[in-house]
Design a protein around this motif. Sequence first.
Motif, mmCIF file in Angstrom:
data_model
loop_
_atom_site.group_PDB
_atom_site.id
_atom_site.type_symbol
_atom_site.label_atom_id
_atom_site.label_comp_id
_atom_site.label_asym_id
_atom_site.label_seq_id
_atom_site.Cartn_x
_atom_site.Cartn_y
_atom_site.Cartn_z
ATOM 1 N N LEU A 1 -1.858 -38.100 -44.923
ATOM 2 C CA LEU A 1 -2.128 -36.783 -45.494
ATOM 3 C C LEU A 1 -3.899 -36.967 -44.858
ATOM 4 O O LEU A 1 -4.437 -37.723 -45.264
ATOM 5 C CB LEU A 1 -2.346 -36.677 -47.056
ATOM 6 N N VAL A 2 -4.132 -35.837 -44.075
ATOM 7 C CA VAL A 2 -5.475 -35.993 -43.394
ATOM 8 C C VAL A 2 -6.011 -34.436 -43.646
ATOM 9 O O VAL A 2 -5.530 -33.573 -43.226
ATOM 10 C CB VAL A 2 -5.265 -36.291 -42.016
ATOM 11 N N ARG A 3 -6.870 -34.207 -44.303
ATOM 12 C CA ARG A 3 -7.547 -32.943 -44.898
ATOM 13 C C ARG A 3 -6.501 -31.788 -45.090
ATOM 14 O O ARG A 3 -6.393 -31.014 -44.363
ATOM 15 C CB ARG A 3 -8.558 -32.594 -43.590
ATOM 16 N N GLU A 4 -5.718 -32.093 -46.000
ATOM 17 C CA GLU A 4 -4.726 -31.213 -46.131
ATOM 18 C C GLU A 4 -3.471 -31.079 -45.230
ATOM 19 O O GLU A 4 -2.790 -30.188 -45.522
ATOM 20 C CB GLU A 4 -5.188 -29.928 -46.726
ATOM 21 N N LYS A 5 -3.461 -31.900 -44.360
ATOM 22 C CA LYS A 5 -2.673 -31.831 -43.199
ATOM 23 C C LYS A 5 -1.659 -33.150 -43.314
ATOM 24 O O LYS A 5 -2.182 -34.134 -43.429
ATOM 25 C CB LYS A 5 -3.134 -31.680 -41.826
ATOM 26 N N GLU A 6 -0.144 -32.912 -43.502
ATOM 27 C CA GLU A 6 0.592 -34.066 -43.525
ATOM 28 C C GLU A 6 1.132 -34.282 -42.095
ATOM 29 O O GLU A 6 1.520 -33.530 -41.420
ATOM 30 C CB GLU A 6 1.674 -33.942 -44.316
ATOM 31 N N MET A 7 1.121 -35.765 -41.806
ATOM 32 C CA MET A 7 1.630 -36.237 -40.472
ATOM 33 C C MET A 7 2.648 -37.290 -40.885
ATOM 34 O O MET A 7 2.310 -38.391 -41.628
ATOM 35 C CB MET A 7 0.536 -36.719 -39.742
ATOM 36 N N PHE A 8 3.933 -37.447 -40.040
ATOM 37 C CA PHE A 8 4.790 -38.391 -40.274
ATOM 38 C C PHE A 8 4.848 -39.301 -39.012
ATOM 39 O O PHE A 8 4.717 -39.070 -38.035
ATOM 40 C CB PHE A 8 6.197 -37.795 -40.309
#
Length: 86
Positions: free
Chosen positions: A23-30
């Motif tokens: 979770l990076v500044r309200e953005k999720e990355m898989f």
Amino acid sequence: MVIGSSSSPVEVTNISGFGIWLLVREKEMFLPYDEFPWFKDRPVREIVNVEEPQPGHFYWPELDVDLTEEIIEQPERFPMRVKQLI
């Protein structure tokens, strides 16, 4: 540090049998293990210890892994080579 600001703009929110979630500044990355094998079978404490020295640049000091947001979002553009110990 500014009072009220987050001291951790990046956080590992989930570790599954298929990969990890950031979770990076309200953005999720898989980050699937198929594309990012350095995280597979590693202790949780090493995976969750992630830093963001610059915006969009992530570093896992205990794993010595450096990734950018672009690499995570478009791994096909950055072929990675993994050395396997025999």
